[in-house]
Design a protein around this motif. Structure first.
Motif, PDB file in Angstrom:
ATOM      1  N   LYS A   6      20.133   7.777  -6.541  1.00  0.00           N
ATOM      2  CA  LYS A   6      19.480   7.052  -7.749  1.00  0.00           C
ATOM      3  C   LYS A   6      20.400   5.922  -8.508  1.00  0.00           C
ATOM      4  CE  LYS A   6      17.135  11.305  -9.408  1.00  0.00           C
ATOM      5  NZ  LYS A   6      16.931  12.052 -10.566  1.00  0.00           N
ATOM      6  N   PRO A   7      19.657   4.722  -8.885  1.00  0.00           N
ATOM      7  CA  PRO A   7      20.350   3.813  -9.357  1.00  0.00           C
ATOM      8  C   PRO A   7      21.262   4.338 -10.448  1.00  0.00           C
ATOM      9  CG  PRO A   7      18.038   3.448  -9.391  1.00  0.00           C
ATOM     10  CD  PRO A   7      18.027   4.725  -8.984  1.00  0.00           C
ATOM     11  N   GLY A   8      22.239   3.468 -10.610  1.00  0.00           N
ATOM     12  CA  GLY A   8      23.316   3.619 -11.622  1.00  0.00           C
ATOM     13  C   GLY A   8      24.856   3.920 -11.161  1.00  0.00           C
ATOM     14  N   LEU A   9      25.019   3.944  -9.989  1.00  0.00           N
ATOM     15  CA  LEU A   9      26.376   4.249  -9.442  1.00  0.00           C
ATOM     16  C   LEU A   9      26.687   2.906  -8.708  1.00  0.00           C
ATOM     17  CD1 LEU A   9      26.525   7.748  -8.168  1.00  0.00           C
ATOM     18  CD2 LEU A   9      27.677   6.953 -10.054  1.00  0.00           C
ATOM     19  N   ALA A  10      27.791   2.420  -8.885  1.00  0.00           N
ATOM     20  CA  ALA A  10      28.193   1.232  -8.305  1.00  0.00           C
ATOM     21  C   ALA A  10      28.420   1.538  -6.963  1.00  0.00           C
ATOM     22  CB  ALA A  10      29.565   0.594  -8.736  1.00  0.00           C
ATOM     23  N   LYS A  11      28.134   0.587  -5.734  1.00  0.00           N
ATOM     24  CA  LYS A  11      28.253   0.743  -4.566  1.00  0.00           C
ATOM     25  C   LYS A  11      29.501   1.189  -4.071  1.00  0.00           C
ATOM     26  CE  LYS A  11      26.560  -1.311  -0.101  1.00  0.00           C
ATOM     27  NZ  LYS A  11      26.012  -2.409   0.565  1.00  0.00           N
ATOM     28  N   TRP A  12      30.586   0.555  -4.671  1.00  0.00           N
ATOM     29  CA  TRP A  12      31.603   0.928  -3.809  1.00  0.00           C
ATOM     30  C   TRP A  12      32.349   2.256  -4.547  1.00  0.00           C
ATOM     31  CZ3 TRP A  12      30.946  -3.318  -7.629  1.00  0.00           C
ATOM     32  CH2 TRP A  12      31.475  -2.596  -8.886  1.00  0.00           C
ATOM     33  N   PHE A  13      31.761   2.902  -5.494  1.00  0.00           N
ATOM     34  CA  PHE A  13      31.952   4.272  -5.903  1.00  0.00           C
ATOM     35  C   PHE A  13      31.449   5.330  -5.117  1.00  0.00           C
ATOM     36  CE2 PHE A  13      31.525   7.568  -9.117  1.00  0.00           C
ATOM     37  CZ  PHE A  13      33.277   7.733  -9.203  1.00  0.00           C
ATOM     38  N   ARG A  14      30.245   5.095  -4.506  1.00  0.00           N
ATOM     39  CA  ARG A  14      29.398   6.092  -3.930  1.00  0.00           C
ATOM     40  C   ARG A  14      30.099   7.079  -2.849  1.00  0.00           C
ATOM     41  NH1 ARG A  14      23.964   2.510  -2.875  1.00  0.00           N
ATOM     42  NH2 ARG A  14      23.459   2.157  -5.543  1.00  0.00           N
ATOM     43  N   HIS A  15      31.148   6.518  -2.121  1.00  0.00           N
ATOM     44  CA  HIS A  15      31.856   7.213  -1.193  1.00  0.00           C
ATOM     45  C   HIS A  15      32.760   8.342  -1.972  1.00  0.00           C
ATOM     46  CE1 HIS A  15      31.910   4.035   2.291  1.00  0.00           C
ATOM     47  NE2 HIS A  15      31.021   4.802   2.226  1.00  0.00           N
ATOM     48  N   TRP A  16      33.421   7.865  -3.020  1.00  0.00           N
ATOM     49  CA  TRP A  16      33.971   8.901  -3.704  1.00  0.00           C
ATOM     50  C   TRP A  16      33.328   9.842  -4.395  1.00  0.00           C
ATOM     51  CZ3 TRP A  16      38.990  10.004  -4.188  1.00  0.00           C
ATOM     52  CH2 TRP A  16      39.537  10.646  -5.277  1.00  0.00           C
ATOM     53  N   GLU A  17      32.249   9.460  -4.903  1.00  0.00           N
ATOM     54  CA  GLU A  17      31.257  10.233  -5.511  1.00  0.00           C
ATOM     55  C   GLU A  17      30.986  11.508  -4.628  1.00  0.00           C
ATOM     56  OE1 GLU A  17      27.370  11.841  -7.127  1.00  0.00           O
ATOM     57  OE2 GLU A  17      27.796  10.510  -5.368  1.00  0.00           O
ATOM     58  N   LYS A  18      30.488  11.165  -3.577  1.00  0.00           N
ATOM     59  CA  LYS A  18      30.043  12.177  -2.507  1.00  0.00           C
ATOM     60  C   LYS A  18      31.255  13.151  -2.310  1.00  0.00           C
ATOM     61  CE  LYS A  18      26.792   9.183   0.056  1.00  0.00           C
ATOM     62  NZ  LYS A  18      26.677   8.585   1.453  1.00  0.00           N
ATOM     63  N   LEU A  19      32.407  12.616  -2.181  1.00  0.00           N
ATOM     64  CA  LEU A  19      33.802  13.430  -1.944  1.00  0.00           C
ATOM     65  C   LEU A  19      34.074  14.347  -3.261  1.00  0.00           C
ATOM     66  CD1 LEU A  19      36.186  11.050  -0.384  1.00  0.00           C
ATOM     67  CD2 LEU A  19      35.104  13.096   0.809  1.00  0.00           C
ATOM     68  N   GLU A  20      33.847  13.972  -4.398  1.00  0.00           N
ATOM     69  CA  GLU A  20      33.954  14.753  -5.717  1.00  0.00           C
ATOM     70  C   GLU A  20      32.841  15.908  -5.705  1.00  0.00           C
ATOM     71  OE1 GLU A  20      34.852  11.844  -9.444  1.00  0.00           O
ATOM     72  OE2 GLU A  20      32.717  12.205  -8.813  1.00  0.00           O
ATOM     73  N   LEU A  21      31.941  15.892  -5.095  1.00  0.00           N
ATOM     74  CA  LEU A  21      30.930  16.832  -5.078  1.00  0.00           C
ATOM     75  C   LEU A  21      31.285  18.291  -4.532  1.00  0.00           C
ATOM     76  CD1 LEU A  21      27.615  14.897  -4.303  1.00  0.00           C
ATOM     77  CD2 LEU A  21      28.186  15.755  -6.504  1.00  0.00           C
ATOM     78  N   THR A  22      32.289  18.248  -3.533  1.00  0.00           N
ATOM     79  CA  THR A  22      32.821  19.194  -2.855  1.00  0.00           C
ATOM     80  C   THR A  22      34.413  19.311  -3.044  1.00  0.00           C
ATOM     81  OG1 THR A  22      33.186  18.416  -0.923  1.00  0.00           O
ATOM     82  CG2 THR A  22      31.245  19.272  -1.220  1.00  0.00           C
ATOM     83  N   ALA A  23      35.019  18.520  -3.830  1.00  0.00           N
ATOM     84  CA  ALA A  23      36.458  18.620  -4.178  1.00  0.00           C
ATOM     85  C   ALA A  23      37.017  20.098  -4.682  1.00  0.00           C
ATOM     86  CB  ALA A  23      36.959  17.587  -5.187  1.00  0.00           C
ATOM     87  N   THR A  24      37.968  20.390  -4.104  1.00  0.00           N
ATOM     88  CA  THR A  24      38.729  21.585  -4.898  1.00  0.00           C
ATOM     89  C   THR A  24      39.555  21.325  -5.895  1.00  0.00           C
ATOM     90  OG1 THR A  24      40.333  21.559  -3.157  1.00  0.00           O
ATOM     91  CG2 THR A  24      38.302  22.906  -2.695  1.00  0.00           C
ATOM     92  N   THR A  25      40.240  20.188  -5.664  1.00  0.00           N
ATOM     93  CA  THR A  25      41.284  19.637  -6.882  1.00  0.00           C
ATOM     94  C   THR A  25      40.799  18.105  -7.107  1.00  0.00           C
ATOM     95  OG1 THR A  25      42.839  20.847  -5.731  1.00  0.00           O
ATOM     96  CG2 THR A  25      43.686  19.340  -7.218  1.00  0.00           C
ATOM     97  N   LEU A  26      40.758  17.920  -8.268  1.00  0.00           N
ATOM     98  CA  LEU A  26      40.440  16.424  -8.579  1.00  0.00           C
ATOM     99  C   LEU A  26      41.411  15.977 -10.101  1.00  0.00           C
ATOM    100  CD1 LEU A  26      38.644  13.892  -8.280  1.00  0.00           C
ATOM    101  CD2 LEU A  26      37.018  14.955 -10.077  1.00  0.00           C
ATOM    102  N   TYR A  27      42.370  15.153  -9.590  1.00  0.00           N
ATOM    103  CA  TYR A  27      43.316  14.223 -10.544  1.00  0.00           C
ATOM    104  C   TYR A  27      42.854  13.083 -10.895  1.00  0.00           C
ATOM    105  CZ  TYR A  27      46.651  17.837  -8.736  1.00  0.00           C
ATOM    106  OH  TYR A  27      47.317  19.024  -8.385  1.00  0.00           O
ATOM    107  N   THR A  28      42.808  12.730 -12.315  1.00  0.00           N
ATOM    108  CA  THR A  28      42.410  11.378 -12.812  1.00  0.00           C
ATOM    109  C   THR A  28      43.369  10.884 -13.800  1.00  0.00           C
ATOM    110  OG1 THR A  28      40.111  11.964 -12.464  1.00  0.00           O
ATOM    111  CG2 THR A  28      40.652  10.039 -13.893  1.00  0.00           C
ATOM    112  N   TYR A  29      43.832   9.673 -13.462  1.00  0.00           N
ATOM    113  CA  TYR A  29      44.756   8.941 -14.533  1.00  0.00           C
ATOM    114  C   TYR A  29      43.791   7.677 -15.121  1.00  0.00           C
ATOM    115  CZ  TYR A  29      47.929   5.548 -16.396  1.00  0.00           C
ATOM    116  OH  TYR A  29      48.482   4.641 -17.415  1.00  0.00           O
TER     117      TYR A  29
END
Length: 281
Positions: free
Chosen positions: A91-114
């Protein structure tokens, strides 16, 4: 399943996102019913929660690669599910360059953010996020703001849909003291983060302004681990984002993040400061 990240740099128009997601959901639902499975029985067979399966079948969630592969195998779908997945667009609303990461987030077992610029998207309240979209330059239209906000709210479901994922956030103190949207919006934003701190799989730390130097001054970063124990990193700037699969770079960023966790306030100290901020805003 492969860990290779596909190239999405080529241009080209995308199919209508809502239609493609709904069409994919209908395909999965049809094969699930053909197999005589309820969502409750099907969900553990593909390794996802019932709400996630329901969201995918209703066309409200982008199907992770792992879901596509497992559904194809479990339902013996003759390649139809994999074929339908190729035509799915977000759906619209996600920057194109972010979409790969967003797909990986969906199945991540660990996620770190600074983050040193703003409250991380997964922690934002709708009011805080809307302020960011309202003030964006160049200005967004009402429809764009609505689409961006819907995508942000949808993405935040990760924190509730994946209770076994380990989340760690390090946020600069000045980000939480900046009156983005005004004092009331920030008071509710801080209160929201405090509520999230109650989740046992989420660790939030604040990097205090009194810390003159720390390992993250090179900029914001994100790190994640997949179910296959493969690590990725993501670094973002203005109008750009870079997915980092290079293990040497990831190792450097992991070392920096580990040092920052020691340099930031402890979880308990961070909660105390958040409570102080909530009362002061």
């Amino acid at each position: 399943m492969t860990d290779e990240v596909p190239d999405e740099s080529a241009g080209g128009s995308e199919p209508e996102a809502s239609d493609s997601l709904k069409a994919f959901g209908e395909v999965v639902k049809a094969f699930r019913k053909r197999a005589g499975l309820t969502q409750e029985r099907f969900a553990p067979m593909v390794g996802y929660s019932v709400p996630t399966v329901a969201s995918i079948e209703q066309g409200r969630r982008l199907p992770p690669v792992a879901f596509v592969d497992r559904a194809e195998e479990v339902l013996d779908a003759f390649g139809v599910i994999r074929g339908a997945a190729k035509h799915v667009a977000r759906k619209p609303g996600l920057a194109k360059w972010f979409r790969h990461w967003e797909k990986l987030e969906l199945t991540a077992t660990t996620l770190y953010t600074y983050e040193n610029r703003l409250v991380p998207g997964l922690l934002q309240t709708p009011a805080y996020a809307k302020t960011l979209f309202d003030e964006q330059i160049p200005a967004l239209g009402d429809d764009e703001i609505e689409a961006n906000l819907a995508a942000r709210v949808e993405r935040k479901k990760l924190l509730t849909d994946r209770p076994h994922t380990i989340y760690s956030f390090i946020v600069e103190e000045h980000v939480l003291r900046r009156q983005t949207g005004g004092s009331e919006i920030m008071r509710k934003q801080v209160a929201h983060i405090l509520d999230i701190c109650a989740r046992r799989n989420i660790d939030i730390q604040i990097m205090p302004m009194s810390r003159g130097h720390h390992a993250g001054l090179g900029g914001p970063m994100r790190l994640l681990e997949t179910a296959e124990n493969k690590w990725y990193a993501y670094c973002e700037g203005q109008e750009t984002g870079q997915l980092v699969p290079d293990l040497k770079v990831i190792s450097i960023l992991q070392k920096r993040y580990a040092r920052m966790r020691a340099q930031a306030l402890s979880f308990e100290e961070s909660v105390g400061l958040l409570r102080e901020m909530r009362g002061a805003t």
